[in-house]
Scaffold this motif. Structure first.
Motif, mmCIF file in Angstrom:
data_model
loop_
_atom_site.group_PDB
_atom_site.id
_atom_site.type_symbol
_atom_site.label_atom_id
_atom_site.label_comp_id
_atom_site.label_asym_id
_atom_site.label_seq_id
_atom_site.Cartn_x
_atom_site.Cartn_y
_atom_site.Cartn_z
ATOM 1 N N THR A 153 43.444 32.590 46.140
ATOM 2 C CA THR A 153 41.826 33.076 45.917
ATOM 3 C C THR A 153 41.959 34.477 46.106
ATOM 4 O O THR A 153 40.522 34.986 46.271
ATOM 5 C CB THR A 153 40.903 32.073 46.963
ATOM 6 O OG1 THR A 153 41.353 32.428 48.319
ATOM 7 C CG2 THR A 153 40.971 30.716 46.375
ATOM 8 N N ARG A 206 41.469 38.655 45.618
ATOM 9 C CA ARG A 206 40.940 39.278 44.755
ATOM 10 C C ARG A 206 41.523 39.857 43.945
ATOM 11 O O ARG A 206 41.567 40.186 42.569
ATOM 12 C CB ARG A 206 39.747 40.054 45.377
ATOM 13 C CG ARG A 206 40.496 41.373 46.334
ATOM 14 C CD ARG A 206 39.431 42.185 46.756
ATOM 15 N NE ARG A 206 40.146 43.330 47.904
ATOM 16 C CZ ARG A 206 40.542 43.061 49.020
ATOM 17 N NH1 ARG A 206 40.265 41.670 49.676
ATOM 18 N NH2 ARG A 206 40.852 44.097 49.817
ATOM 19 N N SER A 211 42.466 37.826 40.802
ATOM 20 C CA SER A 211 41.149 37.275 40.296
ATOM 21 C C SER A 211 41.411 37.098 38.703
ATOM 22 O O SER A 211 40.864 36.026 38.061
ATOM 23 C CB SER A 211 39.835 37.938 40.483
ATOM 24 O OG SER A 211 40.236 39.433 39.960
ATOM 25 N N GLN A 255 42.319 33.465 37.709
ATOM 26 C CA GLN A 255 41.134 32.629 37.879
ATOM 27 C C GLN A 255 40.544 31.946 36.430
ATOM 28 O O GLN A 255 39.486 32.519 36.162
ATOM 29 C CB GLN A 255 40.244 32.827 38.956
ATOM 30 C CG GLN A 255 40.839 33.338 40.250
ATOM 31 C CD GLN A 255 41.320 32.179 40.952
ATOM 32 O OE1 GLN A 255 41.068 31.048 40.934
ATOM 33 N NE2 GLN A 255 42.279 32.406 41.838
ATOM 34 N N ARG A 267 35.396 28.678 46.634
ATOM 35 C CA ARG A 267 36.069 30.068 46.357
ATOM 36 C C ARG A 267 37.198 30.138 45.058
ATOM 37 O O ARG A 267 37.461 31.270 44.678
ATOM 38 C CB ARG A 267 36.714 30.485 47.647
ATOM 39 C CG ARG A 267 35.911 31.092 48.668
ATOM 40 C CD ARG A 267 36.504 31.734 50.046
ATOM 41 N NE ARG A 267 37.244 32.758 49.588
ATOM 42 C CZ ARG A 267 38.293 33.413 50.220
ATOM 43 N NH1 ARG A 267 38.486 32.887 51.555
ATOM 44 N NH2 ARG A 267 38.621 34.691 49.929
#
Length: 251
Positions: free
Chosen positions: A105, A107, A110, A113, A140
């Motif tokens: 998770t 950043r 990201s 994701q 998250r």
């Protein structure tokens, strides 16, 4: 031996000098360096975990993850997923799996994701099967993907809410926890409704607790909607779910 789960572009697992293998080794080495064997049994007992702990509390773990993830940036999706799976599937201690979730998770990654990653999330939910993993993955991990791609992920969450696996259902209920004004209230009603106490799955404690938590969080954004939902489902909501949902609404 951890199975081959992700590879470099040429089809082979990352080599010993790759960023992924260095990251995994560094996480494990650093965790063992700060381990406190005196804390480990208490942590394991609290979490009711079959997997042992090293005795690394949350703050040192966060520092280790931050420093190691910065030192070994992963160049592509394949190495990122390989490192996550290596930390997770090859874990001897529970803190290694916490590090896997932190990497999953993070950043920096990201951009990975998306709907493709939901397959990985589901595997971790099923094999982790406890609230300390699942609640982070739901809020998250799965939640941001839902908000980014509601057309495809909303039907999937409705399916997960009816799944035979307890923790898959909890993930569907909790995935909108931090969504606030972006919450899909219709979806929330659907995933909660199918898991009410009078349903096939509703008597599970971790489901009843999740329902109350999800409603309580959304009440911070739309208290009127939550009050109406509780009133409309008075017979189906368990006392625990109702109490949690109305905790800050005077109910």
């Amino acid at each position: 031996m951890v199975p081959d789960l992700a590879h470099d572009d040429d089809g082979s697992a990352p080599g010993p000098a790759s960023e992924a293998t260095q990251l995994v080794a560094a996480v494990r080495d650093r965790l063992r360096t700060v381990a406190d064997p005196a804390k480990a049994p208490r942590m394991q007992a609290y979490m009711k975990s079959a997997m042992p702990y090293l005795g690394v509390s949350s703050q040192p773990l966060k520092v280790i993850c931050r420093e190691v993830f910065t030192a070994y940036p992963l160049p592509d999706r394949a190495q990122w997923e390989w490192a996550v799976r290596q930390l997770w599937d090859g874990a001897t201690f529970r803190e290694e799996r916490y590090a896997a979730v932190a990497l999953l998770t993070h950043r920096r990654y990201s951009g990975y994701q998306d709907e493709q990653t939901l397959t990985l999330y589901r595997q971790l939910v099923e094999t982790g099967a406890w609230w300390d993993f699942i609640d982070v993955i739901a809020s998250r991990g799965v939640g941001p993907i839902l908000r980014a791609a509601p057309e495809t992920v909303t039907p999937l969450m409705r399916s997960w809410a009816r799944d035979s696996h307890l923790w898959v259902r909890r993930t569907a209920i909790l995935c909108q926890l931090p969504s606030k004004g972006e919450t899909n209230a219709e979806l929330l009603a659907d995933v909660v409704g199918v898991n009410l106490e009078d349903s096939l799955y509703g008597k599970e404690f971790f489901i009843r607790k999740a329902i109350g938590w999800a409603l309580r969080e959304y009440a911070k954004t739309d208290p009127g909607w939550v009050l109406a939902f509780v009133q409309d489902n008075e017979k189906g909501l368990s006392p625990l779910s109702r109490r949690e949902a109305l905790k800050h609404l005077g109910g």
